[in-house]
Write an enzyme that holds these catalytic residues in place. Sequence first.
Site, PDB file in Angstrom:
ATOM      1  CB  CYS A 178      -0.975  -0.034   1.148  1.00  0.00           C
ATOM      2  SG  CYS A 178       0.088  -0.178   2.728  1.00  0.00           S
ATOM      3  N   GLY A 200      -9.559   0.332   4.150  1.00  0.00           N
ATOM      4  CA  GLY A 200      -8.311   0.439   3.505  1.00  0.00           C
ATOM      5  C   GLY A 200      -7.269  -0.621   3.846  1.00  0.00           C
ATOM      6  CD  GLN A 241       3.854  -5.399   3.018  1.00  0.00           C
ATOM      7  OE1 GLN A 241       4.723  -4.528   3.174  1.00  0.00           O
ATOM      8  NE2 GLN A 241       2.598  -5.563   3.266  1.00  0.00           N
ATOM      9  N   GLY A 296      -3.196  -0.345   9.555  1.00  0.00           N
ATOM     10  CA  GLY A 296      -4.590  -0.815   9.837  1.00  0.00           C
ATOM     11  C   GLY A 296      -4.684  -2.139   9.823  1.00  0.00           C
ATOM     12  N   PRO A 319       6.287  -3.808  11.180  1.00  0.00           N
ATOM     13  CG  PRO A 319       4.936  -5.357  12.566  1.00  0.00           C
ATOM     14  CD  PRO A 319       5.064  -4.033  12.161  1.00  0.00           C
TER      15      PRO A 319
END
Length: 433
Positions: free
Chosen positions: A57, A196, A127, A201, A122
């Site tokens: 994101c 989102g 990713q 989040g 974290p």
Amino acid sequence: MKGSEISGDRPLVVGANHRSSSLAIRDRLFVEDANIPAFLFKLRAKGIDNAVLISTCDRVEVLASHSDPQNAAASIQACFADMVGDPDVMLESQCYTLVDDLAVEQIFAVAASLDSQIVGEPQILGQIKVAHRIARENGMVGGRLEALMQAAYGAAKRVRTETAIGERPVSIAAAAVDLARDVHGDLSRANGLLVGVGDMGHMVTEYLMAAGLERLTVTHPLEARAAILAQTLNCHHISYGDRAKAMAGADVVVTALGRRDYALNADMVQSALKTRRMRPMFLVDVGVPGDVDPAINRIDAAFLYELADLERIVSDGRARRETEAEAGRAIVAAEVAAYHTGRAGRAAVPAVKLLREHAEQVRAEVLAEAGDDAEKATRLMLSRLLHDPSVMLRHAASRTPGELETLDRAIRKLFQLDDDPTGAPAAKRDDER
């Protein structure tokens, strides 16, 4: 042979992140994990055979290694432009290209979560590792790029273990759980809505679910992104246009979009509360910039906490955050320097190996010729080792004085021949100590 195994290859990063680009552009550039191999195939078709694509994101970045970084960057930008599919979008102004030292620094900083919207979160390291694995499985990671990725992981580990930078996001998520319990008590009877898919989040929602949140729904303007996160969290997703309707059943709402317009406004919340018969609603806004209209604070039964509110609860705020980030940046700088030093040392290996092989060949010839006569052997070996350099120096002296000066300086440096006016003996070599 992999491109990154060629000595002339140079690291580069081409991408768009939360500082350089709009969320709308990053949504268009976003690539699901399942589609990353197809994107890597396009890069390979353009002559880029060492690359990792990170798509989150906060950022879409290609980490690569190539002998011609400028042309490679142009090819990567062309692939990005194909994804956007709109010739009127000024994509170039929203992307950045970093080469050599700047590229290495960026890769290390991203892995250490120093370049995230929420410093210390974290998720980014995981990713990156997933993106790295996908690239490796598709034959897109070799020599130099692999070494660079491993060095970045080492830097990230040091930042995590030697600073408290990771404590802040965890503390914020824990504080959100405590506040949700203050409003609703037992969360096992509460429903949640995540608007989102921002990393913070995601983290807050995971903590809420671990604390017992019974049901969760995810939404995002790009439905594919909501679907991916819903699969990860094992929950439902809905169309972004249905978020106002979904709020009526949400006891806890978490927003993590970071757009420049509000995802939730006062009218939406007021309408949802009426449907809920004024049962309280707890809202957590961790978007940067914020996603929730601050006017909601004036509505009874709506309890809104923004990121700054949570920070005040869990720590002494911005000063501590910056102190830890500064410590992290110092570690990354040291790791970048160590990486470059290691690269420089490895670059000398072929020349050192060639020199040793030559000396060993001369030694073998001399021993065969001199037999057991040690004095003859040493005299022959010195003569043959020094013959070619002596010829080169004489030729340089008679033809190109500038070259003679260069050779003279190199020989003095290589063999530490500078005269000491005190007459003191030269320092011992490393292999004699």
